[in-house]
Write an enzyme that holds these catalytic residues in place. Structure first.
Site, short mmCIF file in Angstrom:
data_model
loop_
_atom_site.label_atom_id
_atom_site.label_comp_id
_atom_site.label_asym_id
_atom_site.label_seq_id
_atom_site.Cartn_x
_atom_site.Cartn_y
_atom_site.Cartn_z
N HIS A 29 22.18 28.91 9.82
CA HIS A 29 23.40 29.71 9.63
C HIS A 29 24.44 29.34 10.68
O HIS A 29 24.11 28.68 11.68
CB HIS A 29 23.07 31.20 9.76
CG HIS A 29 22.61 31.54 11.14
ND1 HIS A 29 21.30 31.42 11.53
CD2 HIS A 29 23.30 31.93 12.24
CE1 HIS A 29 21.19 31.74 12.80
NE2 HIS A 29 22.39 32.05 13.27
N HIS A 89 29.28 26.64 15.16
CA HIS A 89 28.23 25.62 15.10
C HIS A 89 27.04 26.16 14.31
O HIS A 89 26.90 27.36 14.14
CB HIS A 89 27.76 25.28 16.52
CG HIS A 89 27.12 26.44 17.21
ND1 HIS A 89 27.86 27.42 17.86
CD2 HIS A 89 25.84 26.83 17.31
CE1 HIS A 89 27.05 28.33 18.34
NE2 HIS A 89 25.81 28.01 18.02
P1 2AM Z 1 23.24 30.44 17.82
O1 2AM Z 1 24.22 30.79 16.73
O2 2AM Z 1 23.83 29.53 18.86
O3 2AM Z 1 21.95 29.91 17.28
C1 2AM Z 1 20.91 35.27 16.00
O4 2AM Z 1 20.25 35.44 17.20
C2 2AM Z 1 22.08 34.33 16.16
O5 2AM Z 1 23.07 34.88 17.03
C3 2AM Z 1 21.72 32.98 16.72
O6 2AM Z 1 22.24 32.06 15.83
C4 2AM Z 1 22.34 32.91 18.07
O7 2AM Z 1 22.85 31.76 18.58
C5 2AM Z 1 23.46 33.90 17.98
N1 2AM Z 1 23.71 34.48 19.30
C6 2AM Z 1 24.90 34.47 19.94
N2 2AM Z 1 24.80 35.10 21.11
C7 2AM Z 1 23.52 35.50 21.25
C8 2AM Z 1 22.80 36.18 22.25
N3 2AM Z 1 23.38 36.62 23.36
N4 2AM Z 1 21.48 36.39 22.05
C9 2AM Z 1 20.87 35.95 20.92
N5 2AM Z 1 21.51 35.32 19.94
C10 2AM Z 1 22.81 35.09 20.09
#
Ligand code: 2AM
Length: 188
Positions: free
Chosen positions: A37, A120
């Protein structure tokens, strides 16, 4: 408590291209197809009433569908490791949608997100000792590119953590408005 985030789900053809790019580096922890995603807003743990307010606030977003394409790969680095991701372009429509999602979240009572939005699709997570494999992935996929794909909805996900890693469940989905095509001028 519910651990929530808002994201775009790429269509199957795009996910297939990403899975092909993952190749055969078993030392990296690849994201499974079901979990691929593009995060628009990470919400984190919230109680039920706030989750409902957020869902309602998201349903009021009016935004047009748009197109995205994959382009290039990159990495986030932290002290203990990081993430590998695929980039997307163009930035403006996805950033505009993320800004509307942000306003909806703040309107529902969340603290504003302080971190800059960097669209991303995370592909893998790596530890320090896998840095060479992560670097090799970047070099192998520098030219990653896809056809444009339509983004015609966004999704509120709940992340459930299990022994096998996170599992993302669709809580609600929000259609975007059909794109208005420019009026064709009649030839005189
Ligand atoms: P990502 O998009 O870089 O993979 C679910 O956890 C999604 O939320 C993940 O896709 C994750 O990173 C994003 N995300 C953004 N900030 C986050 C945080 N502080 N902790 C966990 N997930 C986070």
């Amino acid at each position: 408590m519910h651990r929530l985030f808002v994201a775009i789900r790429p269509p199957e053809a795009i996910r297939d291209l990403l899975i092909d790019a993952m190749g055969d580096s078993p030392e990296l922890r690849w994201v499974q197809d079901d979990n691929l995603h593009l995060t628009l807003r990470f919400i984190g743990e919230v109680e039920r009433p706030l989750a409902d307010d957020i869902a309602l606030s998201l349903s009021r977003i009016r935004s047009e569908a748009f197109e995205l394409r994959l382009t290039g790969v990159g990495m986030f680095e932290q002290r203990s490791g990081g993430a590998l991701w695929a980039g997307v372009q163009p930035r403006e429509p996805v950033a505009a949608l993320a800004a509307k999602v942000e306003r909806a979240c703040v309107g529902a009572g969340l603290e504003p997100e302080r971190r800059a939005f960097h669209p991303h699709v995370t592909l893998a997570r790596w530890n320090r000792r896998e840095a060479a494999a992560a670097q090799a992935f970047l070099e192998r996929n520098r030219a990653l590119a896809s056809e444009s794909f339509a983004v015609d909805r966004f999704i509120l996900y709940e992340s459930r953590l299990s022994r096998h890693g996170p599992h993302y469940e669709e809580v609600a989905d929000y259609p975007l408005l059909e794109r208005r095509l420019p009026n064709r001028r009649k030839r005189l």
